[in-house]
Design a protein around this motif. Sequence first.
Motif, PDB file in Angstrom:
ATOM      1  N   GLU A 123       0.836  -1.216   0.000  1.00 14.21           N
ATOM      2  CA  GLU A 123       0.000   0.000   0.000  1.00 14.21           C
ATOM      3  C   GLU A 123       0.865   1.258   0.000  1.00 14.21           C
ATOM      4  N   MET A 124       1.963   1.253   0.751  1.00 15.18           N
ATOM      5  CA  MET A 124       2.861   2.418   0.788  1.00 15.18           C
ATOM      6  C   MET A 124       3.469   2.663  -0.599  1.00 15.18           C
ATOM      7  N   GLU A 125       3.805   1.565  -1.272  1.00 13.13           N
ATOM      8  CA  GLU A 125       4.339   1.668  -2.631  1.00 13.13           C
ATOM      9  C   GLU A 125       3.306   2.294  -3.575  1.00 13.13           C
ATOM     10  N   GLN A 126       2.072   1.847  -3.460  1.00 11.08           N
ATOM     11  CA  GLN A 126       1.018   2.358  -4.335  1.00 11.08           C
ATOM     12  C   GLN A 126       0.816   3.854  -4.145  1.00 11.08           C
ATOM     13  N   GLU A 127       0.947   4.302  -2.883  1.00 12.65           N
ATOM     14  CA  GLU A 127       0.667   5.704  -2.554  1.00 12.65           C
ATOM     15  C   GLU A 127       1.914   6.586  -2.643  1.00 12.65           C
ATOM     16  N   GLY A 128       3.080   5.971  -2.788  1.00 15.03           N
ATOM     17  CA  GLY A 128       4.317   6.753  -2.807  1.00 15.03           C
ATOM     18  C   GLY A 128       4.631   7.376  -1.448  1.00 15.03           C
ATOM     19  N   ILE A 129       4.269   6.687  -0.371  1.00 17.73           N
ATOM     20  CA  ILE A 129       4.566   7.182   0.983  1.00 17.73           C
ATOM     21  C   ILE A 129       5.889   6.549   1.443  1.00 17.73           C
ATOM     22  N   PRO A 130       6.871   7.365   1.882  1.00 15.51           N
ATOM     23  CA  PRO A 130       8.149   6.800   2.306  1.00 15.51           C
ATOM     24  C   PRO A 130       7.982   5.857   3.495  1.00 15.51           C
ATOM     25  N   TYR A 131       8.686   4.716   3.459  1.00 12.24           N
ATOM     26  CA  TYR A 131       8.547   3.708   4.511  1.00 12.24           C
ATOM     27  C   TYR A 131       9.792   2.850   4.547  1.00 12.24           C
ATOM     28  N   ALA A 132       9.940   2.087   5.616  1.00  9.05           N
ATOM     29  CA  ALA A 132      10.936   1.016   5.649  1.00  9.05           C
ATOM     30  C   ALA A 132      10.293  -0.197   6.295  1.00  9.05           C
ATOM     31  N   LEU A 133      10.500  -1.329   5.671  1.00  7.56           N
ATOM     32  CA  LEU A 133      10.006  -2.600   6.207  1.00  7.56           C
ATOM     33  C   LEU A 133      11.034  -3.119   7.209  1.00  7.56           C
ATOM     34  N   ILE A 134      10.558  -3.492   8.396  1.00  7.07           N
ATOM     35  CA  ILE A 134      11.475  -4.010   9.423  1.00  7.07           C
ATOM     36  C   ILE A 134      10.935  -5.338   9.963  1.00  7.07           C
ATOM     37  N   VAL A 135      11.812  -6.151  10.512  1.00  2.00           N
ATOM     38  CA  VAL A 135      11.300  -7.368  11.154  1.00  2.00           C
ATOM     39  C   VAL A 135      10.623  -6.939  12.460  1.00  2.00           C
ATOM     40  N   ASP A 136       9.721  -7.747  12.943  1.00  2.00           N
ATOM     41  CA  ASP A 136       8.966  -7.380  14.147  1.00  2.00           C
ATOM     42  C   ASP A 136       9.887  -7.049  15.320  1.00  2.00           C
ATOM     43  N   ASN A 137      10.981  -7.789  15.403  1.00  2.00           N
ATOM     44  CA  ASN A 137      11.881  -7.608  16.539  1.00  2.00           C
ATOM     45  C   ASN A 137      12.681  -6.318  16.497  1.00  2.00           C
ATOM     46  N   ALA A 138      12.619  -5.576  15.382  1.00  2.00           N
ATOM     47  CA  ALA A 138      13.415  -4.346  15.262  1.00  2.00           C
ATOM     48  C   ALA A 138      12.667  -3.115  15.783  1.00  2.00           C
ATOM     49  N   ALA A 139      11.366  -3.239  16.000  1.00  2.00           N
ATOM     50  CA  ALA A 139      10.566  -2.054  16.368  1.00  2.00           C
ATOM     51  C   ALA A 139      11.068  -1.430  17.670  1.00  2.00           C
ATOM     52  N   GLY A 140      11.369  -2.267  18.663  1.00  2.00           N
ATOM     53  CA  GLY A 140      11.853  -1.760  19.950  1.00  2.00           C
ATOM     54  C   GLY A 140      13.163  -1.000  19.793  1.00  2.00           C
ATOM     55  N   HIS A 141      14.020  -1.515  18.952  1.00  2.00           N
ATOM     56  CA  HIS A 141      15.320  -0.893  18.681  1.00  2.00           C
ATOM     57  C   HIS A 141      15.120   0.552  18.188  1.00  2.00           C
ATOM     58  N   PHE A 142      14.220   0.730  17.219  1.00  2.00           N
ATOM     59  CA  PHE A 142      14.009   2.076  16.677  1.00  2.00           C
ATOM     60  C   PHE A 142      13.274   2.980  17.669  1.00  2.00           C
TER      61      PHE A 142
END
Length: 361
Positions: free
Chosen positions: A210-229
């Motif tokens: 969906e982000m690709e379709q809309e041209g919204i900047p994003y990064a895909l991360i593994v679930d375990n990386a969310a806490g890190h960020f």
Amino acid sequence: MKVKVDGEEKNVHTLWREGSNVKLIDQRILPHRFEILTLKNHRNTAEAIKIMILRGAGAIGVAAGYGMAQAALEAKDLTMNEFEEYLNESADRLRNTRPTAANLFHAIDRCLAAGSTGTVPERVEAIVAEADNIAEEDLEASQRIGEYGNTLIENGYRILTHCNAGALAFLDYGTALSPIRHAHASGKKVFVWVDETRPRCQGARLTAWEMEQEGIPYALIVDNAAGHFMLRGEVDILITGADRIAANGDVANKIGTYEKAVVAKENDIPFYVAAPRMTFDFKSRSGDEIEIEERGPEEITGMWGVDEAGEACRVEIAGEGFNVRNPAFDVTPARYVTGFITEKGIIRPPFEENLRETFGG
Ligand code: RUB
């Protein structure tokens, strides 16, 4: 929602009704292929919900409503007694597809109530109209949720989301992704952290698409990386959808949401849950009363994807016969929720009172 198919931009809904047929995007094969399927009767629609050709609480609710409309049309030439029996059986079949999303049960109950008086043809007409109303309300709610949610997003915000609560999980705008779409459309610079969302990878397959379709900047991360960020100060707000919200504000959503919410609170990051009235279940007093779906072990022991030739394939990860538990959802206690973004505005604590006041519980 706008999608690019073979280089062409098209406007499509996640699902819609054409007479007695239900048309829908096959969410099992995204992002690799974009295909529209046709479900010809309520049994096909129930099966589509069960095997997750479509998923997401809002979309499941609309599909259940359409399934009831199909059942009513299938039974239109029966006697009153036969009609009632057929409708109740169909309602049970649709109810027994997935247990957690409140939208499914609300939609079925609304269609049954709409078709409870009058002659058979009158009942059929009322049920079909109610199913269409549910879809229409879904669209309007996701638009309002986007407008209210946009007020929480500042220019430059980095937003974390879990699972897919976008146009594929709802109709057109989505719930959690609707404020992001609105913020992006209004010219704000936004960036989205997309959790992969094991086991079925709705983040990697659907939200990133969906982000690709809309041209919204994003990064895909593994679930375990969310806490890190979050700990590194790279997340400004956490927004997810919900599958069911109890009267006290406890939230059932995709497995892993609880962990994100706890880490968000630990790091003073606000956590908002975007959901319409149809996702609230005032009969469940707290999250303890919400049934959590357990799915099959094959979702954990292996993964589906496409090979280098683009052909669908599955690879095994865990050893054959390994023991597995696979709850599809978890419950985040209300104390971790900063607020609910609803079609009636932003609802803040104390939730029990404020939710009841807003929705008349
Ligand atoms: C989907 C999921 C979504 C919610 C909220 O789970 O957990 O985050 O449904 O989405 P599944 P929305 O893929 O197992 O159905 O509120 O937009 O429906």
